[in-house]
Design an enzyme around this catalytic site. Structure first.
Site, PDB file in Angstrom:
ATOM      1  N   HIS A 103      38.745  40.725  40.981  1.00  0.00           N
ATOM      2  CA  HIS A 103      40.214  40.932  40.765  1.00  0.00           C
ATOM      3  C   HIS A 103      40.418  42.437  40.351  1.00  0.00           C
ATOM      4  CE1 HIS A 103      40.300  39.809  36.102  1.00  0.00           C
ATOM      5  NE2 HIS A 103      39.245  40.647  36.395  1.00  0.00           N
ATOM      6  N   CYS A 128      39.767  48.011  34.154  1.00  0.00           N
ATOM      7  CA  CYS A 128      40.334  46.651  34.868  1.00  0.00           C
ATOM      8  C   CYS A 128      41.506  46.819  35.824  1.00  0.00           C
ATOM      9  CB  CYS A 128      40.619  45.630  33.725  1.00  0.00           C
ATOM     10  SG  CYS A 128      39.298  44.999  32.701  1.00  0.00           S
ATOM     11  N   GLU A 151      35.415  34.759  31.219  1.00  0.00           N
ATOM     12  CA  GLU A 151      35.157  35.639  32.129  1.00  0.00           C
ATOM     13  C   GLU A 151      33.953  36.392  31.918  1.00  0.00           C
ATOM     14  OE1 GLU A 151      39.177  38.134  33.382  1.00  0.00           O
ATOM     15  OE2 GLU A 151      38.142  39.186  31.795  1.00  0.00           O
ATOM     16  N   HIS A 164      34.264  33.759  45.364  1.00  0.00           N
ATOM     17  CA  HIS A 164      34.242  34.856  46.289  1.00  0.00           C
ATOM     18  C   HIS A 164      35.423  35.261  46.612  1.00  0.00           C
ATOM     19  CE1 HIS A 164      29.955  33.826  45.759  1.00  0.00           C
ATOM     20  NE2 HIS A 164      29.730  35.084  46.318  1.00  0.00           N
TER      21      HIS A 164
HETATM   22 ZN   LIG Z   1      38.263  41.657  35.207  1.00  0.00          ZN
END
Ligand SMILES: [Zn+2]
Length: 149
Positions: A18, A27, A137, A77
């Protein structure tokens, strides 16, 4: 009388890429995580003499298939992007990948949990409640939603 309600959890793993559009740090780049997901439902074990689900709230394999079909198979994926980010309109780039999910929100751990709750909340029999959704996460970071009614 003894409260006979049981909380039942199934764990899942998936790898997902992501990017957090507008994030002031690492990020904002496309990167990946090995997510761990725990889905917990609650209910009272039912007596179904002679049936395959005798003594169960829900068969673990039923819970597993449901969550795999509705969530894990879509995210595993996959590249997951905020569809409001400019790069989400770069069709030429994105169509080179087989699995791209454009979601109408920032794909943070928190928002992904709420997205999963929305998907799962009405998928169980009336006597079974979705109790919690926990998404890890990283080994040290997770978000959790708990149905405290
Ligand atoms: Zn991340």
């Amino acid at each position: 009388m003894l409260n006979r309600t049981i909380k039942l959890t199934k764990k899942f793993n998936f790898d997902m890429a992501h990017a957090l559009f507008g994030h002031d740090g690492q990020c904002k780049n496309i990167h990946g995580h090995t997510y761990q997901l725990e889905i917990t439902i609650e209910g009272i074990p039912q007596e179904h003499r002679g049936a395959t689900n005798d003594g169960m709230v829900i068969d673990f394999s039923v819970l597993k298939s449901l969550v795999n079909d509705l969530i894990v198979n879509k995210l595993d994926h996959a590249l997951v992007l905020n569809k409001n980010a400019p790069y989400a309109n770069n069709v030429e780039f994105l169509q080179q990948f087989e699995k791209v999910n454009l979601l109408p929100f920032q794909p943070t751990c928190e928002n992904l949990v709420l997205y999963m709750v929305d998907i799962l909340i009405d998928k169980f029999d009336p006597d079974i409640n979705l109790y919690s959704v926990r998404l890890d996460e990283t080994p040290t970071s997770y978000a959790v939603w708990i149905n405290d009614k």
